[in-house]
Every structure is written in structure tokens, then in C-alpha cells.
Write a protein that holds these residues in place. Structure first.
Motif, short mmCIF file in Angstrom:
data_model
loop_
_atom_site.label_atom_id
_atom_site.label_comp_id
_atom_site.label_asym_id
_atom_site.label_seq_id
_atom_site.Cartn_x
_atom_site.Cartn_y
_atom_site.Cartn_z
N SER A 311 0.79 -1.52 0.33
CA SER A 311 0.34 -0.01 -0.13
C SER A 311 0.20 0.97 0.06
O SER A 311 2.05 1.48 0.33
N ARG A 313 1.02 5.30 -0.46
CA ARG A 313 0.41 6.93 -0.06
C ARG A 313 0.74 8.10 -0.66
O ARG A 313 1.22 7.91 0.81
N TRP A 315 0.50 11.79 1.29
CA TRP A 315 -0.42 12.38 1.77
C TRP A 315 -0.14 13.85 1.45
O TRP A 315 1.16 14.07 2.18
N TRP A 332 -3.65 6.22 9.87
CA TRP A 332 -4.63 6.76 8.80
C TRP A 332 -5.24 6.08 7.53
O TRP A 332 -6.25 5.09 6.87
N GLN A 333 -3.71 5.84 6.95
CA GLN A 333 -3.40 4.68 5.84
C GLN A 333 -3.75 2.94 5.96
O GLN A 333 -4.37 2.64 5.59
N ALA A 335 -5.90 2.09 8.62
CA ALA A 335 -7.57 1.94 8.77
C ALA A 335 -8.01 1.98 7.13
O ALA A 335 -9.22 1.27 7.33
N GLU A 336 -7.51 3.46 6.33
CA GLU A 336 -8.65 2.65 4.85
C GLU A 336 -8.21 1.91 4.38
O GLU A 336 -8.86 1.08 3.52
N ASP A 337 -6.69 0.73 4.19
CA ASP A 337 -6.02 0.29 3.06
C ASP A 337 -6.08 -1.63 3.95
O ASP A 337 -5.77 -2.34 3.29
N SER A 340 -9.17 -3.89 2.90
CA SER A 340 -9.07 -3.63 0.68
C SER A 340 -7.33 -4.05 0.14
O SER A 340 -7.19 -5.41 -0.70
N GLY A 387 -10.49 10.83 12.73
CA GLY A 387 -9.81 9.91 11.78
C GLY A 387 -9.26 10.87 10.27
O GLY A 387 -9.72 12.45 10.03
N HIS A 388 -9.17 11.19 9.21
CA HIS A 388 -8.51 11.33 7.62
C HIS A 388 -10.28 12.08 7.64
O HIS A 388 -9.98 13.10 6.93
N ARG A 389 -11.12 11.56 7.42
CA ARG A 389 -12.11 11.84 6.87
C ARG A 389 -13.20 12.81 7.47
O ARG A 389 -14.27 12.26 7.46
#
Length: 529
Positions: A311, A313, A315, A332-333, A335-337, A340, A387-389
Motif C-alpha cells: 500500500s 500513498r 499525503w 490513517w492509511q 485504517a483505510e487500506d 482492501s 480520522g482522515h475523513r
């Protein structure tokens, strides 16, 4: 003219394809792959070459030769990023590397030859180290001058990847080669203007018209004749053809090691444990930048799973990253990846600066940080908790419908919508845009003076002029109107196709509306306040 310097060139064939695989692309190494730039093949895999794909082919010709060809756009950033670790590996064994371009580098042969006991031995040591690092396609050439060494590397065979041209024999090695090697990469672009200023063919084509097809024949021409016809640039290429390349090797200055990497053994699965393990590395990362009076404004985070999942990304930060912000981005990464992309525990985390800035540009003002900085700190603290969003800011994106153009971007991230907005978007609404946009279109009625609903016919002709607008309990007379402006979407998809018409109307209260007629039904998309 200076004497040629013994040069060692390392060439990585079809580097854009190799960089694509090293960058983690989900492609089969044995599949036919081609990298395109401006719809022209710039590199292809062995499988594609076996099917008839060649450099310089147009896209449709390459796909006709190999229907199963995987088409990949060129990415110079990806090529350079994948090449940097290999250059660092070479510099560990032989310092003084000059990067000609991603996939091609050179260094002076004298130092490595003395250290490893000979020119061929030095080249084989470097090739072996690169192959052990996971790059099988690499060839080495050693000769007098950079130009000859580069051609020697290209002439090396896969079973014997090192070709040494003995000192003083560059002219003999180059003599049978075609003048086509004197292309734009050597400094004489094809189709350049001649002495009269008119557009002419490139040097290889001109030499072929003169009956000169090899470098040896070109080198045998008199220098005065070459200068008279091709100018000083032609004289330089004439010297290259004769093995008299006087260009020196210009070693690069290795960039400072600003990245930090943490390896977890055994791999960890809990985000809190991984974030805790990154605290020291984050402090060292920020401190190393501070020692060079730099701050990081864009951070690259790479997570590697226990099974090889990856993964990656970049930022962004509206100000600059501190250690706590770096750890937050890692969390955050995760938590999001984690679900998935990463299906196993995290074995390695790597942080590196994607963009840096002078620290002096981020110093707090003498009389306080100002309202913008205080707002940033407040929102950043809320974002760290939610969190990020958790904190979003609006931006205008691309699309035909107003709801589609409303994009919510996490606080601190740059809105990656410029490319979407730059598209033509036929049927989109030009500026000025409505102030109020309804998340769900409001149902309205548009009738004529007789009370019948106004509809748009097949040829964009209205059944009658709009006279009244009814929005809920409010009914008003239409003072002026403009339209229709048709919108046609997804005509090839029976389930998702749309055929609608936009209108702008002003009622008797002076309120301007953006209305949409679709299949005889009217809705309000927005209002101009």
C-alpha cells in the motif's frame, strides 16, 4: 580535443517495462506489455517483441500485431523512482555514477577496474549485484568514451552481458555500425533545420542519401566537408563516429538519506502497535529534515504486508509535517487500506519526503501564528481524533450535473480535481454557477398560460412558452426564460442513458432558477441567490 575517458555504462533494456514491474504493477512478467507515449511504443516486453511489437510503432499497429497486448502509459516519475534504488546499489560498490536517464547510467572505469582487478571483473561484479537485487535484464559496456561504451552495452549478449572494447579500438568497433545510431539522443534531432533555415531530414537520413550508411564511412569524411554541410553539431557527431568522444563522466552528488524504514518481526496487525513502533522513526525523520533546514510538505508512506502486499500513498499537509502528523498518516492509511489491500500483518513501513520546503517559510510569525494557522491547528486536532475523513472541505470538480461537481476533500489534502475540471464536459453548466444546489432535485411544475405542462419535443422545440412555475405551495409567473440546453449521456447504455434539457428562468419575484426537464417531468437543480 581531450582524449576519450575509459567509461563503464550499465544499460537496462526496456527499462519502462522493468520499472512498471518493480513498482508493483499487477502484471504477469511473461505477458506482452508495451509502454506508450503519444500513442507510440517506447518500450515493450520480450513477449510483446516476440509477437511483432517494436519501438516506434503506432498503437493500432502494435495491437494489430499482438491483440492481447497490455497498454500502459509512460510515466517518467515512475521510471526515475524505480531506478533510484539501483543507482544507490551501484554507488555502494563503485561511487561516481552519472545518470544519463532512467535505465542508463555510467561511471569512470579506472577506479572500479583497479579495485576489482580489471575492467571486465568490475563490470561483472556490478551486473551480478544488480541481478541479485531482482533485475535480470542488465548489460554492461566498457570502451573509450561514453558514446562507444553505451553502444557496447547494447551489443552485449544476454548469456554474456559484459562487452569490453579494448583501449584504442573504439573506431574499429564503431565502423560497421549503422549511422542510425546517431539519432536525437546524441544531440542531432531528426527534422532539424539546415544552414538555410529550411526544414530538412535528420542526419542519418541525409547521410543515407549521400551513400554513407556506416559510422566508419562517416568518420572517413573530411572534417571540413562535414562542417560545411552540417555545422559544428555535425562535427561533434563526426568525432563520435570516429571513436573520439571527449565528454567526461559527471558523477552525481548522492542525495541525503531522508527516508526512514521500520521492519516488524514478527509482522503486526494492530494499528496502535504499528503507530507506536513508528514514533521513533518519525522523530528521526523530522529531525533529519530539520538539520538541513527543511520541512516535509508531502509525505510518501509505503506499507508492505507479510505476503508481499503493498500500500503506497502520498499525503499532503497545508503546513508541514511534524512527528505526530507523520504517525497519524500511517495510522490513517492502515485504517483505510488494511482490509482492501493488506490482507496480512504489516512487515515493513517506509516513510519518505515526496516534497520539501525551506524551514524559514514555515516559521511562526513574531506576533503569533495568525487566524489561518490557529484554524489549521484546531482542525488538525479534530481530524486526529476523528480520522482522515473526519474533517472535509468542499471543492469544485468536473461533471455535467451540479451535484457531481461538489467534491469533499479531507482537510489538508490537495483537491485532485483540476484534471477532471479541465475535461471538455460537453453539456456542463458554464459560470456563474447557482449559489444554492439541491442535494436531491426538487420537483416543480412548469405550465403554459392554459395550465398545461410544458414539454420538449424531439427537435428541442417546446410545446408552448413557459408561463408559470410552481415550487411546492409557491406559484409564480415566469418573467423571462432561456433554453433548452440538451444533455445526452451514456447513449450506449440502455439502463443508464439520460436525455434531459436545462432551462434558466426568472420568476416575478426576481428569483433565478436552474430547471431540468427530463421525460416530461420538471425539477429544480439549483437557485441563483
Amino acid at each position: 580535443m581531450l582524449s576519450p575517458v575509459r567509461s563503464l555504462v550499465l544499460w537496462f533494456p526496456d527499462w519502462p517495462v522493468t520499472a512498471l514491474l518493480l513498482d508493483g504493477a499487477a502484471l504477469d512478467p511473461g505477458a506482452p506489455v508495451a509502454v506508450f507515449e503519444n500513442n507510440v511504443v517506447v518500450a515493450c516486453s520480450d513477449a510483446a517483441r516476440a509477437a511483432g511489437v517494436r519501438r516506434g510503432q503506432r498503437r493500432r499497429d502494435a495491437q494489430a500485431a499482438c491483440p492481447g497486448l497490455s497498454v500502459v502509459p509512460a510515466d517518467p516519475v515512475r521510471d526515475a523512482r524505480a531506478f533510484a534504488p539501483l543507482v544507490a546499489r551501484i554507488e555502494e560498490l563503485a561511487p561516481g555514477v552519472q545518470i544519463v536517464r532512467p535505465g542508463l547510467c555510467a561511471l569512470r572505469a579506472r577506479g572500479p577496474a583497479r579495485y576489482y582487478g580489471g575492467e571486465a571483473e568490475a563490470a561483472r561484479t556490478l551486473v551480478t549485484a544488480l541481478r541479485e537485487g531482482g533485475v535480470a535484464a542488465v548489460c554492461a559496456g566498457i570502451a573509450d568514451g561514453l558514446f562507444t561504451a553505451q553502444l557496447a552495452a547494447r551489443a552485449a549478449r544476454p548469456d554474456d552481458p559484459v562487452l569490453v572494447v579494448p583501449a584504442g579500438e573504439a573506431a574499429e568497433f564503431l565502423a560497421p555500425l549503422s549511422v542510425a545510431v546517431l539519432d536525437a539522443s546524441t544531440g542531432f534531432p531528426a527534422g532539424s533545420p539546415g544552414r538555410s533555415g529550411s526544414r530538412e531530414a535528420g542526419l542519418p537520413e541525409l547521410l543515407a542519401r549521400l551513400g554513407v550508411h556506416t559510422l566508419g564511412a562517416f568518420a572517413a569524411m573530411g572534417v571540413d566537408r562535414v562542417r560545411e554541410r552540417f555545422g559544428e553539431q555535425g562535427v561533434r557527431l563526426h568525432a563520435l563516429a570516429g571513436g573520439r568522444d571527449s565528454r567526461p563522466i559527471e558523477p552525481r552528488t548522492p542525495p541525503p538519506e531522508l527516508h526512514r524504514e521500520v521492519v516488524f518481526e514478527p509482522p503486526l496487525e494492530l494499528a496502535d502497535q504499528i503507530a507506536f513502533g513508528m514514533r521513533i522513526a518519525a522523530d528521526e525523520f523530522v529531525s533529519a529534515l530539520g538539520e538541513r533546514r527543511l520541512v516535509c510538505t508531502e509525505l510518501r508512506v509505503e506499507l508492505t504486508g507479510d505476503r508481499g502486499e503493498r500500500s503506497e500513498r502520498v499525503w499532503l499537509h497545508p503546513g508541514s509535517f511534524d512527528a505526530a502528523a507523520v504517525v497519524d498518516r500511517v495510522r490513517w492509511q492502515l485504517a483505510e487500506d488494511a482490509q482492501s489491500i493488506l490482507g496480512s500483518g504489516v512487515a515493513r513501513v517506509r516513510i519518505s519526503p515526496e516534497a520539501v520546503d525551506e524551514a524559514s517559510h514555515h516559521v511562526i510569525g513574531l506576533f503569533g501564528s495568525g487566524p489561518e494557522e490557529r484554524v489549521h491547528h484546531a482542525l488538525s486536532r479534530v481530524q486526529a481524533m476523528l480520522g482522515h475523513r473526519g474533517v472535509l472541505t468542499p471543492a469544485i470538480g468536473g461533471g455535467r450535473w451540479l451535484v457531481e461537481r461538489q467534491v469533499l476533500v479531507p482537510w489538508g489534502d490537495r483537491a485532485i480535481v483540476a484534471k477532471e475540471r479541465a475535461r471538455p464536459w460537453p453539456g456542463s453548466l458554464p459560470d456563474p454557477l447557482p449559489t444554492t444546489v439541491y442535494p436531491e432535485p426538487r420537483t416543480v411544475e412548469v405550465t403554459d398560460v392554459a395550465g398545461a405542462t410544458v414539454v420538449v419535443g424531439e427537435r428541442e422545440v417546446l410545446s408552448a412558452p413557459p408561463a408559470f412555475l410552481a415550487a411546492g405551495a409557491r406559484r409564480s409567473r415566469i418573467r423571462s426564460w432561456a433554453g433548452p440546453w440538451p444533455i445526452r449521456e451514456r447513449g450506449w447504455d440502455a439502463a443508464r442513458r439520460r436525455r434531459a434539457h436545462r432551462f434558466q428562468v426568472v420568476d416575478d419575484d426576481g428569483t433565478a432558477w436552474l430547471l431540468v426537464e427530463e421525460d416530461g417531468a420538471w425539477t429544480a437543480e439549483g437557485r441563483y441567490d
